[in-house]
Design a protein around this motif. Structure first.
Motif, short mmCIF file in Angstrom:
data_model
loop_
_atom_site.label_atom_id
_atom_site.label_comp_id
_atom_site.label_asym_id
_atom_site.label_seq_id
_atom_site.Cartn_x
_atom_site.Cartn_y
_atom_site.Cartn_z
N LEU A 99 0.83 -1.21 0.00
CA LEU A 99 0.00 0.00 0.00
C LEU A 99 0.87 1.26 0.00
N VAL A 100 1.89 1.24 0.83
CA VAL A 100 2.65 2.46 1.09
C VAL A 100 3.65 2.77 -0.02
N LYS A 101 4.28 1.73 -0.55
CA LYS A 101 5.36 1.97 -1.50
C LYS A 101 5.30 1.02 -2.68
N GLY A 102 5.53 1.52 -3.87
CA GLY A 102 5.57 0.68 -5.05
C GLY A 102 6.89 0.90 -5.76
N GLU A 103 7.22 -0.02 -6.64
CA GLU A 103 8.50 0.10 -7.33
C GLU A 103 8.33 -0.25 -8.79
N PRO A 104 7.65 0.63 -9.54
CA PRO A 104 7.46 0.29 -10.95
C PRO A 104 8.77 0.44 -11.71
N ASP A 105 8.99 -0.40 -12.72
CA ASP A 105 10.15 -0.18 -13.57
C ASP A 105 9.81 1.02 -14.43
N ALA A 116 19.37 7.82 -14.33
CA ALA A 116 20.21 7.18 -15.35
C ALA A 116 19.61 5.81 -15.67
N THR A 117 19.77 5.37 -16.92
CA THR A 117 19.08 4.14 -17.32
C THR A 117 19.58 2.92 -16.54
N PHE A 118 20.83 2.96 -16.06
CA PHE A 118 21.29 1.80 -15.29
C PHE A 118 20.59 1.74 -13.94
N GLU A 119 20.01 2.85 -13.52
CA GLU A 119 19.28 2.85 -12.27
C GLU A 119 17.84 3.21 -12.59
N ALA A 120 17.16 2.24 -13.20
CA ALA A 120 15.85 2.55 -13.77
C ALA A 120 14.74 2.57 -12.74
N ARG A 121 15.10 2.26 -11.49
CA ARG A 121 14.03 2.17 -10.51
C ARG A 121 13.39 3.51 -10.22
N GLY A 122 12.09 3.50 -10.11
CA GLY A 122 11.38 4.66 -9.60
C GLY A 122 10.51 4.15 -8.48
N TYR A 123 10.20 5.00 -7.54
CA TYR A 123 9.34 4.58 -6.45
C TYR A 123 8.05 5.37 -6.46
N TYR A 146 8.89 9.13 -7.51
CA TYR A 146 10.21 9.76 -7.39
C TYR A 146 11.31 8.75 -7.69
N SER A 147 12.52 9.26 -7.90
CA SER A 147 13.61 8.38 -8.33
C SER A 147 14.34 7.79 -7.12
N TYR A 148 15.21 6.87 -7.41
CA TYR A 148 16.06 6.23 -6.41
C TYR A 148 16.78 7.28 -5.57
N THR A 149 17.18 8.37 -6.23
CA THR A 149 17.91 9.42 -5.52
C THR A 149 16.99 10.42 -4.82
N GLY A 150 15.68 10.16 -4.89
CA GLY A 150 14.75 11.03 -4.18
C GLY A 150 14.25 12.21 -5.00
N HIS A 151 14.62 12.27 -6.28
CA HIS A 151 14.14 13.37 -7.12
C HIS A 151 12.70 13.11 -7.60
#
Ligand code: ADP
Ligand code: MG
Length: 693
Positions: A99-105, A116-123, A146-151
């Motif tokens: 519920l709280v967090k998802g991790e779509p590619d 960056a494409t090597f770090e394609a994760r978004g939350y 938002y991105s892995y880096t929090g952006h």
């Protein structure tokens, strides 16, 4: 079923929470929602469980984190509740974590280099202030992305941040006015949505509508909107049944669809909801656009949300009605009954005046898109210049304060903030000017520049941030003041003096306004590539960072994405035009000239007069040649654009070369439409499109 039973029946709102959650969990949730607090992780599991039970009882099979990437449309990826168990049976599960967090590619969403494409994760992370709902059997969880880096990779994150910013600063001001009971200030929005409806079969025959959502060719039809007989006219049966279904589907989702009517142009309509908190209004507007399109199809129609689907008649906008209200029920832009309330109103009003004047660029660029460029500045929509309409009464009051003059009957004394009573500002005294981009309408401001197709997140991020920043300055000054009342008066007075140039109560459609606006030093940014570069000006980046709405990288990435989007949209349009001209229009017309030429030759042979064929053949052939030259030119320019790598150069090339070449090609083609026989024309005309439903 009565509306009261239908309304929000697909929403996990407070009533459902009460039913499906334990008492203490429910109370925690309520606090989270009311005070905009983050969700207590300890209750996530229990909330998810209650939610799942409710969703299953409604027949839902999947869940999704529902988010708003920078593409401007919503995104979802469905997961089913199914979970295999050890003994080959299944269980239906939905955890607090899910519920709280998802991790779509998320590698295919625009990020402007942030991910960056090597770090394609978004939350994605749940925004608990916007209720979870069921759409097409899927439990949708409104989330920020938002991105892995929090952006921030979406429109919602900065929107929520901007709401926080304004909340913090407005609270400081309210506490100075003694409102210690107020816990939150939220911006409220009621977006009025305009759209066109056309017949599905006609739509399918037009590649321009299919690929770009607007007509790239089309001669005017004999009747446009001049009789004004469509506006508020009787709604046709087919449209009426579409609206009925739309309303009922929106109500199920808790969207307060309230008003519907025919708009000015033929086949144009409007839907207005009752206003709500900005992030919810934004979610609801996205749902409204989605449902308008989906439900129109069920009725054999297509809804066009483009800002300018047709030349010669009005385009579509989205009026963003905006105000500020407290959890105690105060509307901060409502003039009050006592001098003290009026002083507070005037302070917030001054803050908006200053914010709009100082940040014209941001408001302008927040509505800059390829589609909206066709609308702003045309003789139907507000000009591309930002100004504010306050109405005569309020303008006179401000003038009296500014110049230390008496106001109204009180001939002797000067107008003093906090002492004198304001006149009752009647709503209809303020709502008459339809040509102003930013009009005060009695107890709210109506920003009329946003395009019909855009998310309202963009303009509200700018508006909230700009006003928050001004309120911060005001609060700093007032908190330090020895005499609050005196400082308040001075502050309002100086603000009016310094920013009155933005107030314009005249006709914004009048050509003379452009010259006058220029002499006042107001910005005139006619196109998207003119406006967007203002977003990366150092003072704007500082503003976004100061208010914690966007950081430098986020601003840059958004700049790049929006510039590229502009280029891509027009490139698709240009290619579509080339295709339609080459494959449909020119061959059809050429074939028609052949039949004219055959008849002409035959008549000449038999010695019969052939004035009609001769003249027609001449005229048509000359436009055909013009069209061909224009087509070759556009093709060459498209090629140049395709080879342009720099995104700024590309956007400027679109404005300076591609769009003019497109309009040069359109002219002879539209003329040809009027010259050839009706059955020759390869796609439905404006007359058929606009009067076909
Ligand atoms: P019109 O513009 O057609 O005269 P209204 O003024 O009644 O209609 O409202 C237009 C829109 O403004 C509606 O969506 C309405 O809910 C919204 N609105 C009214 N009050 C507020 C407010 N305080 N904050 C934000 N939106 C509001
Ligand atoms: Mg309105």
């Amino acid at each position: 079923m009565p509306i009261t039973d239908v309304f929000a029946s697909n929403v996990f709102d407070e009533a459902k929470m009460k039913e499906y959650l334990a008492k203490d969990t429910f109370q925690e949730m309520e606090k989270t929602i009311r005070e905009g607090k983050p969700l207590n992780p300890k209750i996530a599991e229990a909330v998810a469980h209650g939610m799942k039970e409710w969703a299953l009882s409604k027949g839902a099979t999947h869940f999704t984190h529902w988010f708003q990437p920078l593409t401007g449309v919503t995104a979802e990826k469905h997961d089913s509740f199914l979970n295999p168990s050890k003994d080959h049976s299944i269980s239906l599960e939905f955890s607090g974590k899910e519920l709280v967090k998802g991790e779509p590619d998320a590698s295919s969403f625009p990020s402007g280099g942030l991910r960056a494409t090597f770090e394609a994760r978004g939350y994605t992370a749940w925004d608990p202030t916007s209720f979870v709902f069921i759409k097409n059997g899927v439990l949708c969880i409104p989330t920020a992305f938002y991105s892995y880096t929090g952006h921030a990779l979406d429109k919602k994150t900065p929107l929520l941040r901007s709401m926080d910013a304004i909340n913090t600063q407005a609270l400081r001001i309210l506490h100075l006015f003694g409102h210690d009971d107020v816990k939150t200030v939220r911006t409220t929005v009621g977006p009025e949505q305009e759209y066109f409806l056309i017949d599905l079969e006609d739509y399918k025959q037009r590649k321009d509508l299919l690929y770009t959502g607007r007509t790239l060719f089309g001669a005017p039809c004999p009747k446009g909107q001049e009789l004004e007989d469509h506006y508020f006219g009787t709604i046709k049966t087919r449209v009426q049944s579409f609206m009925q279904e739309l309303n009922s589907e929106l109500w199920k989702l808790g969207v307060y669809a309230k008003t519907e009517h025919n708009e000015v142009a033929p086949a144009q309509f409007e839907l207005a909801p009752v206003f709500s908190t900005t992030n919810i209004a934004t979610d609801h507007n996205q749902l409204t656009m989605e449902l308008i399109q989906r439900i129109a199809k069920r009725h054999g129609m297509v809804a066009l949300l483009h800002e300018k689907p047709f030349e010669y008649i009005n385009g579509s906008g989205k009026h963003n009605n905006w105000s500020l209200s407290t959890d105690t029920g105060m509307n901060l832009l409502e003039p009050g009954d006592t001098p003290y309330e009026n002083a507070q109103f005037l302070l917030f009003l001054s803050a908006v005046i200053k914010a709009v004047d100082e940040h014209q660029d941001l408001l302008r660029l927040s509505v800059a898109t390829a589609g909206n460029d066709h609308r702003l500045g045309a003789n139907e929509a507000p000009p591309a210049i930002i100004s504010m309409f306050l109405g005569d009464e309020l303008t006179d009051v401000l003038k009296a304060i500014e110049t230390d003059q008496p106001y109204g009957q009180k001939k002797q004394e000067r107008m003093r903030v906090g002492i004198d009573i304001l006149p009752k500002i009647k709503k209809d005294a303020t709502d008459r000017n339809r040509t102003s981009p930013f009009a005060f309408t009695g107890n709210k401001f109506e920003f009329r520049m946003p395009g019909s197709n855009s998310s309202i997140a963009g303009c509200n991020i700018m508006l909230n941030t700009a006003v928050a920043d001004v309120l911060e300055g005001f609060a700093d000054t007032l908190e330090k003041a020895d005499n609050f009342e005196d400082m308040l008066h001075t502050l309002i007075q100086t603000t009016i003096k310094e920013h009155k140039r933005i107030i314009f109560n005249g006709n914004g459609y009048d050509d003379s306004w452009i010259g006058e606006a220029e002499s006042r030093g107001l910005l005139n940014l006619p196109t998207t590539p003119d406006a967007l570069p203002y977003s990366i000006k150092p003072e704007n980046i500082e503003l976004f960072e100061r208010q914690h709405v966007l950081n430098k990288e986020e601003v840059y990435s958004r700049y790049e994405i929006t510039m590229e989007e502009y280029t891509k949209i027009v490139l698709i349009e240009a290619r579509t035009m080339v295709g339609m001209a080459r494959k449909d229009i020119l061959p059809a017309v050429s074939k028609y000239t052949q039949s004219l030429a055959d008849t002409l030759a035959l008549k000449k042979q038999t010695g019969v007069s052939a004035t009609y064929e001769k003249a027609n053949l001449d005229e048509i052939s000359s436009y055909l040649d013009k069209a061909y030259v224009a087509l070759k030119d556009l093709e060459a320019k498209v090629k140049t654009l395709e080879e342009t790598e720099d995104f700024e150069k590309a956007a400027n090339y679109v404005r300076d070369a591609i769009l003019p070449a497109m309009s040069t090609l359109r002219k002879p083609c539209d003329k040809l439409e009027t010259l050839v026989s009706a059955e020759v024309w390869p796609f439905p005309t404006y007359g058929k499109l606009l009067f076909g439903i």
